[in-house]
Write a protein that holds these residues in place. Structure first.
Motif, mmCIF file in Angstrom:
data_model
loop_
_atom_site.group_PDB
_atom_site.id
_atom_site.type_symbol
_atom_site.label_atom_id
_atom_site.label_comp_id
_atom_site.label_asym_id
_atom_site.label_seq_id
_atom_site.Cartn_x
_atom_site.Cartn_y
_atom_site.Cartn_z
ATOM 1 N N UNK A 1 0.472 -1.138 0.135
ATOM 2 C CA UNK A 1 -0.187 -0.254 0.031
ATOM 3 C C UNK A 1 1.057 1.098 0.209
ATOM 4 N N UNK A 2 0.912 2.524 -0.828
ATOM 5 C CA UNK A 2 1.122 3.386 -1.089
ATOM 6 C C UNK A 2 1.716 3.625 0.390
ATOM 7 N N UNK A 3 1.207 4.265 1.733
ATOM 8 C CA UNK A 3 1.600 4.764 2.790
ATOM 9 C C UNK A 3 1.749 4.277 3.231
ATOM 10 N N UNK A 4 2.750 2.596 3.256
ATOM 11 C CA UNK A 4 3.276 1.500 4.317
ATOM 12 C C UNK A 4 4.551 1.670 3.549
ATOM 13 N N UNK A 5 4.441 1.855 2.259
ATOM 14 C CA UNK A 5 5.687 1.918 0.901
ATOM 15 C C UNK A 5 6.438 3.813 1.412
ATOM 16 N N UNK A 6 5.895 4.169 1.453
ATOM 17 C CA UNK A 6 6.218 5.737 1.589
ATOM 18 C C UNK A 6 7.109 6.039 3.258
ATOM 19 N N UNK A 7 6.048 5.110 4.333
ATOM 20 C CA UNK A 7 6.457 5.036 5.456
ATOM 21 C C UNK A 7 8.053 4.119 5.658
ATOM 22 N N UNK A 8 8.721 2.658 4.584
ATOM 23 C CA UNK A 8 9.848 2.423 4.092
ATOM 24 C C UNK A 8 10.244 3.384 4.048
ATOM 25 N N UNK A 9 9.862 4.196 2.748
ATOM 26 C CA UNK A 9 11.561 4.604 2.563
ATOM 27 C C UNK A 9 11.184 5.582 3.863
ATOM 28 N N UNK B 1 20.205 -2.759 13.480
ATOM 29 C CA UNK B 1 19.896 -2.159 15.173
ATOM 30 C C UNK B 1 19.288 -0.767 14.881
ATOM 31 N N UNK B 2 19.365 0.216 13.638
ATOM 32 C CA UNK B 2 18.734 1.506 14.123
ATOM 33 C C UNK B 2 17.975 1.262 13.197
ATOM 34 N N UNK B 3 17.301 -0.154 11.949
ATOM 35 C CA UNK B 3 16.274 -0.033 11.342
ATOM 36 C C UNK B 3 14.579 0.239 12.125
ATOM 37 N N UNK B 4 15.907 -0.836 13.871
ATOM 38 C CA UNK B 4 14.484 -1.086 14.491
ATOM 39 C C UNK B 4 14.266 0.170 15.336
ATOM 40 N N UNK B 5 15.333 0.650 15.787
ATOM 41 C CA UNK B 5 15.106 1.879 16.930
ATOM 42 C C UNK B 5 14.394 3.124 15.867
ATOM 43 N N UNK B 6 13.892 2.560 14.344
ATOM 44 C CA UNK B 6 13.529 3.837 13.889
ATOM 45 C C UNK B 6 11.902 4.218 14.848
ATOM 46 N N UNK B 7 11.393 2.603 14.207
ATOM 47 C CA UNK B 7 10.531 3.183 15.004
ATOM 48 C C UNK B 7 9.871 3.497 16.399
ATOM 49 N N UNK B 8 10.935 4.165 17.042
ATOM 50 C CA UNK B 8 10.249 4.915 17.733
ATOM 51 C C UNK B 8 9.923 6.010 17.724
ATOM 52 N N UNK B 9 10.383 6.373 16.397
ATOM 53 C CA UNK B 9 9.938 8.024 15.646
ATOM 54 C C UNK B 9 8.662 7.923 16.091
ATOM 55 N N UNK B 10 7.567 6.775 15.166
ATOM 56 C CA UNK B 10 6.486 6.996 15.562
ATOM 57 C C UNK B 10 5.185 7.740 16.681
ATOM 58 N N UNK B 11 6.424 7.798 17.947
ATOM 59 C CA UNK B 11 5.795 8.778 18.829
ATOM 60 C C UNK B 11 5.618 10.015 18.509
ATOM 61 N N UNK B 12 6.204 10.539 17.749
ATOM 62 C CA UNK B 12 5.840 11.979 17.470
ATOM 63 C C UNK B 12 5.378 12.289 16.171
ATOM 64 N N UNK B 13 5.177 11.089 15.763
ATOM 65 C CA UNK B 13 3.737 11.388 14.690
ATOM 66 C C UNK B 13 4.632 11.518 13.184
ATOM 67 N N UNK B 14 5.969 10.624 13.404
ATOM 68 C CA UNK B 14 7.032 10.698 12.026
ATOM 69 C C UNK B 14 6.269 9.783 11.151
ATOM 70 N N UNK B 15 6.482 9.905 9.818
ATOM 71 C CA UNK B 15 5.014 8.804 9.623
ATOM 72 C C UNK B 15 6.151 7.616 8.725
ATOM 73 N N UNK B 16 7.236 6.722 10.015
ATOM 74 C CA UNK B 16 7.922 6.005 9.090
ATOM 75 C C UNK B 16 7.184 5.264 9.147
ATOM 76 N N UNK B 17 7.584 3.613 8.584
ATOM 77 C CA UNK B 17 7.111 2.333 8.450
ATOM 78 C C UNK B 17 6.000 2.680 9.137
ATOM 79 N N UNK B 18 6.198 2.120 11.489
ATOM 80 C CA UNK B 18 5.510 1.489 12.076
ATOM 81 C C UNK B 18 4.459 2.599 12.335
#
Length: 307
Positions: free
Chosen positions: A56-64, A218-235
């Motif tokens: 899905x487009x938003x998922x791919x943008x989040x992955x990017x 580990x950094x790839x997984x740590x980026x999931x933390x940015x979801x708490x500040x509403x940054x549109x990452x994968x999570x």
């Protein structure tokens, strides 16, 4: 002949299987089979929903966004980590304790707290200014909220935190090279920079690459933390969808699949890089244990036939 007998005894001990190993293998196979059975027979996993949203487009943008954060943060971490490591290894009475304090602070505080702190930096400094220190005239200023966006807060947090970790990895790798290597380079008239680039660094890379690869993963997984500040990452992208559709588990599986795919590719790349820098670990003409053992059997057979 005695050495040959000892080697044969070692090989027999190597081949002998403990009965509890068989029991453990059977139990592990049963548990693995049960997990696979549950994965494909439990309807709540929603594999059809997973297939729908996987690309899905938003998922791919989040992955990017996740990959972009990883690359930028690791670049900052490695470059600043090298500087900090060199400062820690120097005899400078100012740089050495400052680098030690930096590493102590960022390694000792949770990454999530650092992220929230940078995101709310405007509560501490409403305005950021450039000017003469200690109350001197100001040349330029701007509201902190306009400069420190969510993306910049994530980069600052992840990059500065990673620098502290990479500094210790790099310092450990450089310290693994014996001092005699540097002394020998200086004895033949090699400049310190050239000695570092051509002698010290290639040897240190064997010890730096494996933990650095782990840090990238580990950094790839740590980026999931940015979801708490509403940054549109994968999570965050997956959360935005399941908050609307209430299909929580399938969307979390979508995020896990992409994280697993990215980290698996990085694992393969790390394997080849480690193999490249590990070539010097084995002396020229060295053979594996099985090859040496086969040679022992061959020599014993030839000796028996001659006798």
């Amino acid at each position: 002949m005695t050495d040959t007998s000892q080697q044969l005894d070692i090989s027999n001990a190597y081949k002998k299987k403990h009965p509890w190993q068989i029991v453990g293998a059977v139990v592990a196979l049963i548990l693995a089979g049960q997990v696979v059975y549950l994965l494909f027979t439990t309807p709540n996993f929603g594999w059809n929903v997973v297939a729908t949203y996987l690309f899905e487009k938003s998922i791919m943008r989040g992955l990017g966004m996740t990959l972009l954060l990883t690359v930028i943060a690791m670049m900052i971490g490695i470059i600043l980590g090298v500087i900090l490591a060199l400062c820690r290894m120097s005899d400078n009475p100012v740089l050495k304790p400052l680098a030690a304090f930096y590493i102590w602070f960022f390694r000792g505080t949770p990454t999530l707290i650092q992220l929230i702190f940078f995101y709310n930096l405007s509560a501490l400094f409403p305005v950021l200014a450039i000017g003469v220190p200690f109350g001197g005239p100001t040349f330029a200023e701007a509201p902190t909220n306009r400069i420190v966006t969510g993306f910049l807060a994530a980069i600052l947090c992840l990059g500065l935190n990673e620098a502290a970790l990479m500094a210790e990895i790099i310092r450990g790798g450089l310290m693994s090279v014996k001092r005699g290597q540097r002394e020998a380079a200086a004895a033949i008239g090699m400049a310190p920079f050239h000695a570092f680039r051509r002698i010290v660094l290639p040897q240190a890379m064997r010890f730096i690459i494996p933990p650095t690869g782990n840090q990238v993963i580990s950094m790839v997984k740590s980026t999931a933390l940015v979801s708490v500040i509403a940054l549109a990452d994968l999570l965050y992208s997956a959360q935005a969808i399941y908050n609307r559709t209430f299909e929580t588990i399938p969307l979390l599986i979508v995020a896990c699949i992409w994280y697993l795919l990215v980290t698996s590719i990085l694992n393969v790349g790390q394997h080849f890089i480690e193999r490249h820098y590990g070539k010097s670990d084995q002396p020229a003409g060295s053979t594996s244990y099985r090859t040496r053992l086969a040679r022992v059997f061959t020599k014993q057979k030839e000796a028996t036939e001659r006798g």
